[in-house]
Scaffold this active site. Structure first.
Site, mmCIF file in Angstrom:
data_model
loop_
_atom_site.group_PDB
_atom_site.id
_atom_site.type_symbol
_atom_site.label_atom_id
_atom_site.label_comp_id
_atom_site.label_asym_id
_atom_site.label_seq_id
_atom_site.Cartn_x
_atom_site.Cartn_y
_atom_site.Cartn_z
ATOM 1 N N GLU A 93 4.160 1.670 -25.752
ATOM 2 C CA GLU A 93 5.143 0.585 -25.900
ATOM 3 C C GLU A 93 5.715 0.181 -24.540
ATOM 4 O O GLU A 93 6.930 -0.021 -24.378
ATOM 5 C CB GLU A 93 6.263 0.983 -26.867
ATOM 6 C CG GLU A 93 5.785 1.388 -28.246
ATOM 7 C CD GLU A 93 5.183 0.239 -29.075
ATOM 8 O OE1 GLU A 93 5.237 -0.916 -28.607
ATOM 9 O OE2 GLU A 93 4.657 0.523 -30.167
ATOM 10 N N ALA A 94 4.845 0.039 -23.570
ATOM 11 C CA ALA A 94 5.257 -0.220 -22.187
ATOM 12 C C ALA A 94 6.030 -1.525 -22.036
ATOM 13 O O ALA A 94 6.850 -1.675 -21.125
ATOM 14 C CB ALA A 94 4.034 -0.240 -21.276
ATOM 15 N N CYS A 184 -4.405 -20.010 -35.718
ATOM 16 C CA CYS A 184 -3.478 -19.772 -36.830
ATOM 17 C C CYS A 184 -2.062 -19.518 -36.309
ATOM 18 O O CYS A 184 -1.082 -19.900 -36.959
ATOM 19 C CB CYS A 184 -3.956 -18.606 -37.693
ATOM 20 S SG CYS A 184 -5.509 -18.966 -38.555
#
Ligand code: ZN
Length: 205
Positions: A93-94, A184
């Site tokens: 989660e840098a 999308c």
């Protein structure tokens, strides 16, 4: 698949970055590399930012519950004090870390440490996230992993937020985000502009 480099002569440290959208398997790939290093009897430590409290205090959990224990830290400078004698450092989660992470992982690499950093390359706006773009610039090896677009089945590169919250950091999983391909993702944003923010998004299936 990423294979560890071979070295001739003196071994030096280096930086690997694993990046991609939500649900792209970044943490799984980080864990795969760290487990291989562990099997080779290398000393491995993993860190994540304290801000990420989704799975409790002390572990990196991938989405298939194939996890390795991780240490939560407040600031990237703590990496310098907590990695004595360590061969391989994982950072998960840098994107949530301070900008000094870029300098600090380079210091670790200069000490001969293999540093593997995993994180979201883009935030929900499609903008580069936290220290990730700088990390990508200084890394020796980069792996971009992809999710599958939940709408069309093409490769997904973007994290589409399902709620109307506009803060950059909103923790969540499938309750708040979808992996989408470029088309999308942009179609979703165009549709959002035509409706009220409070009712603009629907809950995932
Ligand atoms: Zn799509």
């Amino acid at each position: 698949m990423f294979l560890e480099p071979h070295f001739k002569g003196q071994r030096s440290g280096w930086i690997e970055v694993i990046c991609g959208s939500m649900f792209s398997g970044k943490t799984e790939e980080l864990i795969r590399r760290l487990k291989r290093a562990k099997i080779a009897n290398q000393k491995v430590e993993i860190f994540h930012p304290k801000i990420d409290t989704r799975y409790g205090d002390s572990k990196v959990v991938s989405h298939d519950a194939n996890y390795i224990l991780s240490t939560p830290i407040d600031h990237s400078s703590q990496l310098l004090d907590l990695t004595d004698g360590v061969n391989v450092v994982g950072v998960d989660e840098a994107q949530f870390f301070d900008e000094e992470l870029v300098e600090n992982v380079q210091k670790l690499a200069l000490r001969g440490i293999r540093v593997i950093v995993a994180g979201l390359d883009m935030d929900f706006r499609g903008q580069p996230f936290g220290p990730m773009p700088q990390l990508l610039a200084v890394a020796e090896y980069i792996t971009k992993v992809h999710a599958i677009c939940q709408h069309c089945g093409n490769l997904a590169t973007h994290s589409y937020r399902l709620t109307a919250d506009d803060k950059q950091v909103v923790l969540g999983e499938k309750d708040r985000y979808e992996a989408r391909c470029r088309t999308c993702y942009h179609m979703g944003n165009i549709l959002d502009l035509r409706t009220e923010p409070s009712v603009k998004k629907t809950a995932p299936k």
